[in-house]
Write an enzyme that holds these catalytic residues in place. Sequence first.
Site, mmCIF file in Angstrom:
data_model
loop_
_atom_site.group_PDB
_atom_site.id
_atom_site.type_symbol
_atom_site.label_atom_id
_atom_site.label_comp_id
_atom_site.label_asym_id
_atom_site.label_seq_id
_atom_site.Cartn_x
_atom_site.Cartn_y
_atom_site.Cartn_z
ATOM 1 N N GLN A 46 0.818 -1.205 0.000
ATOM 2 C CA GLN A 46 0.000 0.000 0.000
ATOM 3 C C GLN A 46 0.858 1.264 0.000
ATOM 4 O O GLN A 46 0.521 2.249 -0.647
ATOM 5 C CB GLN A 46 -0.933 -0.010 1.217
ATOM 6 C CG GLN A 46 -2.127 0.866 1.070
ATOM 7 C CD GLN A 46 -3.001 0.489 -0.126
ATOM 8 O OE1 GLN A 46 -3.085 -0.669 -0.522
ATOM 9 N NE2 GLN A 46 -3.638 1.476 -0.715
ATOM 10 N N GLU A 47 1.951 1.232 0.731
ATOM 11 C CA GLU A 47 2.798 2.419 0.856
ATOM 12 C C GLU A 47 3.616 2.697 -0.404
ATOM 13 O O GLU A 47 3.748 3.844 -0.808
ATOM 14 C CB GLU A 47 3.757 2.264 2.048
ATOM 15 C CG GLU A 47 3.090 2.383 3.399
ATOM 16 C CD GLU A 47 2.667 3.799 3.749
ATOM 17 O OE1 GLU A 47 3.014 4.754 3.025
ATOM 18 O OE2 GLU A 47 1.967 3.959 4.757
ATOM 19 N N SER A 48 4.206 1.646 -0.989
ATOM 20 C CA SER A 48 5.190 1.879 -2.053
ATOM 21 C C SER A 48 5.048 0.974 -3.275
ATOM 22 O O SER A 48 5.851 1.085 -4.201
ATOM 23 C CB SER A 48 6.595 1.680 -1.489
ATOM 24 O OG SER A 48 6.782 0.310 -1.132
#
Length: 163
Positions: free
Chosen positions: A25-27
């Site tokens: 989700q972040e990267s």
Amino acid sequence: MVDTIKAESAKNNLDPYMVASLIRQESEFNPSVVSYANAYGLMQLLPSVGKQMAHEEGISHFETYQLLDPATNIRLGTRYLRQMLEKFGGVEEYALAAYNAGDSRVVDWEAAGPYHGMDEFVESIPFTQTREYVEAILRNEETYRAIDEYAGSHSKAPMGASR
């Protein structure tokens, strides 16, 4: 990278599926990404958070660019995620919301309750981006676990298994 996720998750008593889902989700598993908010690497750590976690990990002479190293980023990011979980009594949804939006906001949102179940809390998160972030991580955890179980049943060691 999978071995690092497993090792650092175990060291911080975290579910490796949660960590992998957060990284997704972040990267999107891009170790060199730097966000518009100046967050770095796989787990999208702010330089100030990275510096604090590096200090706690005993890493001397820490520099922000080190957050672009996958092993360092996962090491520091899992420590930070563990701290968020501890701060919020082990409640994953609170910890994930805090990881994304900041812990003080989650304290405020939590106080706005009571909520009839965690689903109601998640649905009440006033930031669309944070609400969708938490929902996506929870959904991806289930997906990764199912993929691993399927792969494990076909003779490959699952991510949650130790070797």
